[in-house]
Design a protein around this motif. Structure first.
Motif, PDB file in Angstrom:
ATOM      1  N   LYS A 195     -13.725  -4.505   9.600  1.00 47.92           N
ATOM      2  CA  LYS A 195     -12.552  -3.696   9.950  1.00 47.92           C
ATOM      3  C   LYS A 195     -12.211  -2.716   8.820  1.00 47.92           C
ATOM      4  CE  LYS A 195      -8.505  -4.018  12.652  1.00 47.92           C
ATOM      5  NZ  LYS A 195      -7.719  -4.899  13.491  1.00 47.92           N
ATOM      6  N   ILE A 242       0.858  -1.193   0.000  1.00 48.13           N
ATOM      7  CA  ILE A 242       0.000   0.000   0.000  1.00 48.13           C
ATOM      8  C   ILE A 242       0.893   1.242   0.000  1.00 48.13           C
ATOM      9  CG2 ILE A 242      -1.749   1.281   1.290  1.00 48.13           C
ATOM     10  CD1 ILE A 242      -2.808  -1.431   2.249  1.00 48.13           C
ATOM     11  N   LEU A 298       0.744  -4.914   8.883  1.00 47.48           N
ATOM     12  CA  LEU A 298      -0.704  -5.054   8.628  1.00 47.48           C
ATOM     13  C   LEU A 298      -1.332  -6.354   9.174  1.00 47.48           C
ATOM     14  CD1 LEU A 298      -1.324  -3.588   5.048  1.00 47.48           C
ATOM     15  CD2 LEU A 298      -2.294  -2.807   7.200  1.00 47.48           C
ATOM     16  N   LEU A 336      -4.497   1.156  13.485  1.00 51.18           N
ATOM     17  CA  LEU A 336      -4.965   1.412  12.120  1.00 51.18           C
ATOM     18  C   LEU A 336      -6.091   2.452  12.108  1.00 51.18           C
ATOM     19  CD1 LEU A 336      -4.959  -2.111  10.495  1.00 51.18           C
ATOM     20  CD2 LEU A 336      -3.578  -0.160   9.858  1.00 51.18           C
ATOM     21  N   VAL A 356      -4.524  -9.702   3.705  1.00 49.76           N
ATOM     22  CA  VAL A 356      -3.637  -9.929   4.858  1.00 49.76           C
ATOM     23  C   VAL A 356      -4.426 -10.095   6.154  1.00 49.76           C
ATOM     24  CG1 VAL A 356      -1.657  -8.776   3.826  1.00 49.76           C
ATOM     25  CG2 VAL A 356      -3.248  -7.465   5.231  1.00 49.76           C
ATOM     26  N   LEU A 414       1.321   3.765   2.996  1.00 49.34           N
ATOM     27  CA  LEU A 414       1.845   3.270   4.279  1.00 49.34           C
ATOM     28  C   LEU A 414       3.359   3.103   4.161  1.00 49.34           C
ATOM     29  CD1 LEU A 414      -0.751   0.479   5.233  1.00 49.34           C
ATOM     30  CD2 LEU A 414      -0.784   2.894   5.863  1.00 49.34           C
ATOM     31  N   GLU A 436      -1.647  -6.113  12.859  1.00 49.17           N
ATOM     32  CA  GLU A 436      -2.643  -5.085  13.235  1.00 49.17           C
ATOM     33  C   GLU A 436      -4.036  -5.692  13.155  1.00 49.17           C
ATOM     34  OE1 GLU A 436      -2.492  -1.886  14.067  1.00 49.17           O
ATOM     35  OE2 GLU A 436      -0.583  -1.056  13.386  1.00 49.17           O
ATOM     36  N   ILE A 484      -5.884  -5.752  -0.699  1.00 44.52           N
ATOM     37  CA  ILE A 484      -4.665  -6.121   0.022  1.00 44.52           C
ATOM     38  C   ILE A 484      -4.965  -6.260   1.509  1.00 44.52           C
ATOM     39  CG2 ILE A 484      -2.347  -5.348   0.689  1.00 44.52           C
ATOM     40  CD1 ILE A 484      -2.219  -3.911  -2.054  1.00 44.52           C
ATOM     41  N   GLU A 523       4.680  -0.078   8.347  1.00 46.83           N
ATOM     42  CA  GLU A 523       3.213  -0.225   8.451  1.00 46.83           C
ATOM     43  C   GLU A 523       2.685  -1.299   7.511  1.00 46.83           C
ATOM     44  OE1 GLU A 523       2.198   4.400   9.700  1.00 46.83           O
ATOM     45  OE2 GLU A 523       2.428   3.845   7.584  1.00 46.83           O
TER      46      GLU A 523
END
Lengths: 231, 830
Positions: free
Chosen positions: B335, A98, A109, B3, B329, A101, A112, B325, A105
Motif C-alpha cells: 500500500k 504526518i 490513517l 489515500l 498505523v 496531512l 484508511e 508512520i 487525515e
C-alpha cells in the motif's frame, strides 16, 4: 478476564561492532483487558524496547509473545502490519504525525489502511476527535498545533481503530506540565471507558495514574505493583 | 478522499511544490526518453513496417558483386547485360532481376516534374510483387520507347484518368509513350531520396542479352541484383562461383587481345560478393547505426535512471519517518509503495509527454539531420510502438522507483525509524546504495563519452581536414548532352586535337566568360572538389603490379587557381596543351607508387605506359603535385593515386569550373538563354558554388558531429546533475553532522574538503571501472561497427580530465551551498 498480552521470557539483543547490548533479559508478563499498566525505570533500562516489541514495531531476539491470543512468532512484515492495524494503537513520544496531512487525515490513517468506508471513517474520526476535544481543529495541519494538541491527535489516531491495546511511549516527555496533565487525564478517562493501556514513562507522578506499575532495571522486571483495581 | 487519490493529488502539487525533484525528473527523463523513443520510432519503422510497393519481401534476397578499388571504394559490376547472363547461369536459384533508381526531371504538358526514375529489368514487377494498376505489363516486347509511371505521378500530372495510356512525356530530351501505371514503390535502396512521383524505364532482358557489352567497364549501373526464391533463403553464388561466371562471361563477350587484358584486370582486382535479405540491403549502414544508437540511448536511459534513482532515494530518506508512520498505523508495504507510485505518476506522465514532444521534434528534424541517407524516412513517425514504449518505460520506472521508496526503512524494527531524530549519520543508512548507483553511472558516462569523443574527433577531422587546395570563390557548372549520337561524336578520341568536344568546351567557356562579368573558366571540367570519380587501371611495366588510379583533368591555370602545391617539375603550359603533347601531371601518391626508389625530381621526364586503352592519357610526367582529397566528408580518403591529363573527356554531361572575384556570385540565368540559342543540344544547366558542394558532401559528418556533441553534452549534463543532486541531498542529510563538526571548530573549507574527500573514491572507482569498460567495450564495438574510428588515447585522457573536473565542480558547488547556509541551524532545531 481476557488476556491481551502474554510475554514469556522475552530477550532483545543489539549487535554492535564490538559489543553486544542485551536490552531485555527474560521479560515475562501478562496484561489483561481493561488494565492500565505503567512501565517505569531509568533511561536505558529497556522500557521503550519492550513497548516496541509489544507493539510489533520490533521483534524479540528470543521468547514468546502472544497478542490477543495471536502468536506473533515468525510473522511476515505485512502480517505484523495487519495485526498492528487491527489490534494496536500506538502513541509516540514525538507524536509522529504526518505534516502534510490534516488532523482529520492523520487520525483517519488506520481506518484508511483497513479499507473502511468513507462515511464510517468520517463518523469514527469525528467521534474520537470529540473524545479528545480536537474536533474544532480537524482541518488544521500538525505544525499549526501546540505540543499538547498534537499529542491528543496522536492519541485520537491510536483510538480510532478501536484497538485491543493502546501503547503509549512517554506521552508527556515533550510536553509542559499543564499539557502533560491534560494528556494523562485523557488517558485515565479512556481507560475508564474500557481501553487497555500500556504506558512507558519515567515520571513517577504519572505512573501512579495506572492500575499496575512494572519497574524495569537493566532489561529485567525488578518490581511489579498493583496500584488500584481494574475498572 | 481515498489515500490513493490523495497521493495522486499530492503528486500533481509536488510538480510545483518540489521543483528540485520534479524538474530534474521531467527534464532528465523527458530528454532521455526523447532520444530513446526517437530510436524506437526509427527502428520499428525501418525493421518492421511493411515496405511500400514491395509485396514479396519474404522471398527476396539481394546479391552484390563489387570490385574493391581501394580500402574505401568499391564499385558494383552489374548492368542489364550482365544481369541477363547471370540470370541464365544461376536460374535454378530463383528469378533474378535488377533495378536502379536515379533522379530524373520529366516534362508533361510543358510542366517539369521531379521524379525518381527506375531503370529495371522486365521481370521486376513479378520479383518485387509491385502491382501494375493500369496498362501493359512491363514484360512487353521492345519496351525501349515506352515508359511506365507511378500512381502518384499519374494522379498529380494526369488527374488519375484512364486515358493516360498512350500519352507522351519527355525525359532527357526524348519522348516516351506511357504504357502503364505502377503502384508507388518506395522501398528501394538509394543514395537519393525516393520520390513518390516515379517513372520506369524497362529493359527486356532477352533483348538486352543480344546487345554488346563493354565488359571492362565497371560503373555501378545496378548496385545490386534481386533474387526471388520460394523461401527467400536461396544459397546464392559464392565468390568463387561468381568469379568463374565472370571468366566465362568475358570469354564469351570479348575477342582478340582485349580478352586477356580484361581477364587479367578483372581477375587480379579484389572482389567481394554480398548476399543478404532485401530489408538488410535496404537499410545498409543504417542497420549498424540503429544498433549503435540503441546502445547509446539505452546507456543514456540507464544513466538517467540511476541519476534519478539517487535523487529519489535521497528524497525518500527524508521521508523515512512518514513512511514508517504509515506502516506503524497499519499500511501494508504494498500500500505504501502504491501510494508512492500514485504520487510519482504525475511527474512521470509529464516526463513521458515531454519525451514524446522531444521525439516528435526530433523526427520532424530527421530529414534535415539524416538527409537522403536514411531509407523510408517519410514513413518514420510517432507510431503505436513508440507510444506503447513510452508508457511501458514510464510505468516500469515508476514501479521501480516506488519499490525503492522503503529501502531505508527497517521493516522489522520500525521503532528505529520512528524514534530517530533524523539527524546525523542515521539519516543516510543506505548511502552505499546511492554511491554504488553513482559509481555505475560514472562508469556508463565514461563508456558513452569515449565513443562520443572518438566519433566527434573522426567527424571533425573528416569535415575540416586539409583538402590540399583552396576552394576560393569558385562555381561548378553542369549541363547535359541528351542525345546519344552527339555523345558518341564528342567521344572520338582519335581526332582529339581537332575534335568537336575540344571546340565545344572552348566555345562554351568563351560564352560563359562573355556573359558573366569577371568570370574566369579555370577548366572545362571538374574542380578538385567533385562528386564524380573516374577510375582506371593498368599493369605497370616496371614492377608488374596492377595500378588503380583516378584520372582527372588539368588546364594551364588549374593548380595555381586552387593553390595546389607543385612539388616537382611544372604544370603544362597553354602551348603544350594546345599542341596536345603527350604529357601529364601526377600526384605524389602516383609518383611513389610508380617510382618508389626515385626522388620526386627524378620522376620528372619519366614515362608511364598506361596500356593500349584508346582512352589512356599521354604519358610523360611533366610535374608532380601534392595529394588532394576530391571528396570530403568521408573519414578515410579514397587513397587512389591521381593522374592529371589535359585531354578532357566528353561524356553525357559537361562540367566547367569558374572562378569569380571574392564577393561576386553567378547564376544560370546569366547565360542560360544564350547557351540555349548557341547550343540547343545542351540541356539541364545548373550552377552551384563549390562551397555548396562542400557543404553537401560534409552534411552527414557535420550532422553527426552535432548529434554526437549533443549526446556528449547530454551525458555530461546527466553526470553533472547526478553528482550535484547526490551531493546536495547527502550534504543536506549530513547537516547535523556538519553542524557538530562546525560547533567543534571545523571551518567551512575544511567541511568542503571533507565532503570532497568522501566523493573522491566514487570518482576514482567510477572512472577506473569506466576506463576499463570503455577500452574493452570500445574494442568489441569497433569490431562490430565499421563506422567507429580507432581508439584514441589522447582523446580518452582529455575526456577523463573533463569528466573529473565536472564531477569535482558538481560536488563542490552544492556542498558549498549547504555549508554556507548555516548548518549550525540544525543544532538549534528540535
Amino acid at each position: 478476564m481476557r488476556k491481551v498480552v502474554e510475554m514469556n521470557n522475552i530477550h532483545k539483543r543489539y549487535d554492535g561492532q564490538q559489543i553486544e547490548t542485551h536490552a531485555l533479559q527474560g521479560i515475562s508478563l501478562e496484561i489483561n483487558s481493561g488494565e492500565f499498566v505503567a512501565i517505569t525505570g531509568p533511561s536505558g533500562c529497556g522500557k521503550s524496547t519492550l513497548l516496541s516489541i509489544m507493539g510489533l514495531m520490533d521483534s524479540a531476539s528470543e521468547g514468546e509473545y502472544q497478542l490477543a491470543n495471536i502468536n506473533t512468532a515468525g510473522l511476515k512484515v505485512d502480517q505484523r502490519t495487519q495485526i498492528r492495524n487491527e489490534h494496536i494503537g500506538y502513541v509516540f513520544q514525538s507524536f509522529n504525525l504526518i505534516d502534510n496531512l490534516t488532523v482529520f487525515e492523520n487520525v483517519a490513517l488506520p481506518l484508511e489502511h483497513r479499507g473502511t468506508s468513507n462515511s464510517e471513517i468520517k463518523q469514527r474520526v469525528e467521534q474520537v476527535l470529540t473524545q479528545v476535544d480536537m474536533l474544532h481543529r480537524q482541518n488544521y495541519r500538525p505544525n499549526q498545533l501546540s505540543g499538547g494538541q498534537q499529542q491528543r491527535i496522536a492519541i485520537a489516531r491510536a483510538l480510532v481503530g478501536k484497538p485491543d491495546l493502546i501503547l503509549v511511549d512517554e506521552p508527556t516527555g515533550n510536553l509542559d506540565s499543564k499539557n502533560g496533565d491534560q494528556v494523562m487525564a485523557l488517558l485515565e478517562q479512556l481507560n475508564k471507558e474500557g481501553s487497555t493501556i500500556v504506558m512507558v514513562t519515567h515520571d513517577s507522578r504519572y505512573s501512579r495514574c495506572a492500575n499496575r506499575q512494572i519497574q524495569l532495571l537493566d532489561g529485567r522486571i525488578v518490581t511489579e505493583q498493583q496500584l488500584k483495581g481494574v475498572a | 478522499m481515498s489515500l490513493m487519490k490523495k497521493s495522486l493529488q499530492n503528486g500533481v502539487a509536488r510538480i510545483f511544490a518540489l521543483p528540485r525533484l520534479s524538474i530534474p525528473l521531467i527534464l532528465t527523463l523527458g530528454l532521455t526518453l526523447g532520444a530513446v523513443l526517437s530510436v524506437i520510432a526509427i527502428s520499428s519503422t525501418l525493421l518492421y513496417q511493411p515496405l511500400q510497393g514491395v509485396n514479396n519481401e519474404q522471398s527476396l534476397q539481394t546479391f552484390e558483386y563489387r570490385f574493391k578499388m581501394s580500402e574505401t571504394l568499391s564499385v558494383s559490376y552489374w548492368n542489364m547485360n550482365r544481369l541477363a547472363a547471370m540470370r541464365e547461369r544461376f536460374a535454378e536459384m530463383g528469378e533474378w532481376a535488377g533495378i536502379s533508381p536515379d533522379d530524373q526531371d520529366v516534362t508533361i504538358n510543358d510542366t517539369i516534374y521531379p521524379t525518381t526514375s527506375y531503370a529495371a529489368s522486365d521481370n521486376i514487377l513479378t520479383v518485387l510483387g509491385a502491382k501494375l494498376l493500369l496498362g501493359d505489363d512491363v514484360t512487353m516486347a521492345s519496351p525501349g520507347d515506352y515508359i511506365w509511371i507511378s500512381e502518384s505521378l499519374w494522379q498529380s500530372a494526369f488527374g488519375g484518368v484512364k486515358s493516360v495510356l498512350g500519352k507522351q512525356l519527355t525525359a532527357n530530351n526524348q519522348n516516351y509513350t506511357i504504357a502503364g501505371v505502377i503502384e508507388d514503390v518506395m522501398a528501394i535502396k538509394s543514395n537519393q531520396e525516393i520520390l513518390n512521383q516515379q517513372v520506369w524505364f524497362i529493359s527486356n532482358l532477352t533483348e538486352v542479352k543480344l546487345l554488346p557489352d563493354n565488359v571492362g567497364v565497371i560503373r555501378n549501373d545496378i548496385d545490386f541484383l534481386l533474387v526471388r526464391s520460394d523461401n527467400g533463403n536461396a544459397q546464392l553464388p559464392t565468390l568463387a562461383q561468381t568469379d568463374e561466371w565472370l571468366v566465362n562471361y568475358i570469354t564469351d563477350n570479348v575477342e582478340g587481345d582485349n580478352r586477356q587484358m580484361f581477364l587479367d584486370f578483372l581477375s587480379n582486382t579484389n572482389k567481394e560478393v554480398i548476399a543478404r535479405s532485401f530489408r538488410s540491403n535496404l537499410l545498409g549502414e543504417t542497420e549498424g547505426l540503429i544498433i549503435a544508437l540503441f546502445a547509446a540511448v539505452i546507456g543514456l536511459l540507464l544513466m538517467a535512471t540511476l541519476n534519478l534513482l539517487n535523487i529519489f532515494i535521497a528524497h525518500y530518506q527524508s521521508r523515512t519517518k512518514e513512511f514508517a508512520i504509515q506502516l506503524s498505523v497499519g499500511a501494508s508495504l504494498l500500500k505504501v509503495r502504491t501510494m508512492v507510485f500514485c504520487e510519482n505518476l504525475p511527474s512521470f506522465i509529464l516526463a513521458a509527454i515531454t519525451g514524446l514532444l522531444m521525439t516528435g521534434w526530433a523526427l520532424k528534424s530527421l530529414p534535415i539531420i539524416a538527409g537522403d541517407s536514411m531509407p523510408m524516412i517519410d514513413a518514420i513517425s510517432i507510431n503505436v510502438t513508440t507510444i506503447a514504449a513510452s508508457i511501458a518505460i514510464v510505468l516500469m520506472l515508476s514501479v521501480l522507483f516506488s519499490a525503492l521508496a522503503l529501502v531505508d526503512i527497517d521493516k522489522k524494527a520500525l521503532a528505529n525509524n520512528l524514534n530517530s531524530s533524523g539527524k546525523g549519520i542515521q539519516a543516510q543508512s543506505n548511502q552505499w546504495l546511492s554511491r554504488v548507483l553513482m559509481v555505475v553511472q560514472l562508469s556508463i558516462a565514461s563508456v558513452l563519452l569515449t565513443a562520443s569523443v572518438m566519433i566527434t574527433m573522426q567527424s571533425y577531422q573528416a569535415v575540416y581536414q586539409d583538402l590540399g587546395y583552396d576552394i576560393g570563390n569558385s562555381f561548378n557548372i553542369t549541363m547535359d548532352i541528351a542525345d546519344d549520337e552527339y555523345i558518341a561524336q564528342l567521344r572520338d578520341w582519335e581526332q582529339y586535337q581537332d575534335s568537336e568536344v575540344k571546340t565545344l568546351l572552348a566555345d562554351v567557356s568563351t560564352l560563359i566568360e562573355n556573359n558573366v562579368a569577371d568570370s574566369n573558366v579555370i577548366i572545362p571540367d571538374f574542380a578538385p572538389l567533385s562528386a564524380s570519380l573516374q577510375v582506371m587501371a593498368f599493369q605497370s611495366e616496371e614492377s608488374g603490379q596492377r595500378v588503380i588510379y583516378q584520372i582527372r583533368s588539368l588546364s594551364s591555370k588549374f593548380f595555381s587557381a586552387f593553390n595546389m602545391k607543385v612539388l616537382a617539375g611544372a604544370n603544362l603550359t597553354q602551348a603544350q596543351i594546345d599542341n596536345d603533347e603527350e604529357r601529364i601531371v601526377i600526384d605524389e601518391n602516383m609518383a611513389r607508387t610508380m617510382f618508389p626508389d626515385l626522388s620526386l625530381d627524378e620522376v620528372i621526364g619519366k614515362t608511364i605506359n598506361f596500356g593500349n586503352s584508346p582512352d589512356g592519357p599521354p604519358s610523360i610526367v611533366n610535374g608532380i603535385v601534392a595529394n588532394t582529397i576530391s571528396q570530403t566528408g568521408i573519414a578515410e580518403p579514397l587513397g587512389l593515386p591521381a593522374v592529371y591529363s589535359h585531354r578532357i573527356n566528353g561524356g553525357s554531361n559537361l562540367q566547367f569550373t569558374v572562378m569569380l572575384p571574392e564577393g561576386k556570385s553567378m547564376s544560370a540565368d546569366m547565360f542560360e538563354t544564350e547557351l540555349k540559342r548557341q547550343f540547343p543540344r545542351l540541356a539541364n544547366l545548373q550552377v552551384r558554388p563549390l562551397t555548396e558542394i562542400w557543404l553537401q558532401q560534409t552534411l552527414n559528418q557535420r550532422v553527426s558531429l552535432w548529434i554526437v556533441l549533443l549526446m556528449t553534452g547530454l551525458t555530461l549534463f546527466l553526470a553533472a546533475i547526478g553528482v550535484a543532486g547526490l551531493t546536495q541531498m547527502t550534504t543536506n542529510h549530513r547537516k547535523y553532522e556538519l553542524a557538530v563538526r562546525m560547533a567543534t571548530g571545523a571551518k567551512q573549507m575544511k567541511l568542503v574538503n571533507y565532503i570532497l574527500k568522501d566523493a573522491l573514491w566514487m570518482l576514482v572507482v567510477g572512472l577506473g571501472l569506466g576506463f576499463i569498460a570503455s577500452v574493452f567495450t570500445y574494442q568489441q564495438l569497433e569490431q562490430q561497427l565499421e563506422l567507429l574510428p580507432s581508439f584514441n588515447w589522447l582523446a580518452m585522457s582529455v575526456l577523463d580530465l573533463a569528466l573529473v573536473s565536472i564531477v569535482m565542480l558538481s560536488v563542490i558547488m552544492p556542498a558549498w551551498r549547504v555549508i554556507s547556509a548555516d548548518p549550525m541551524q540544525a543544532l538549534r532545531q528540535e
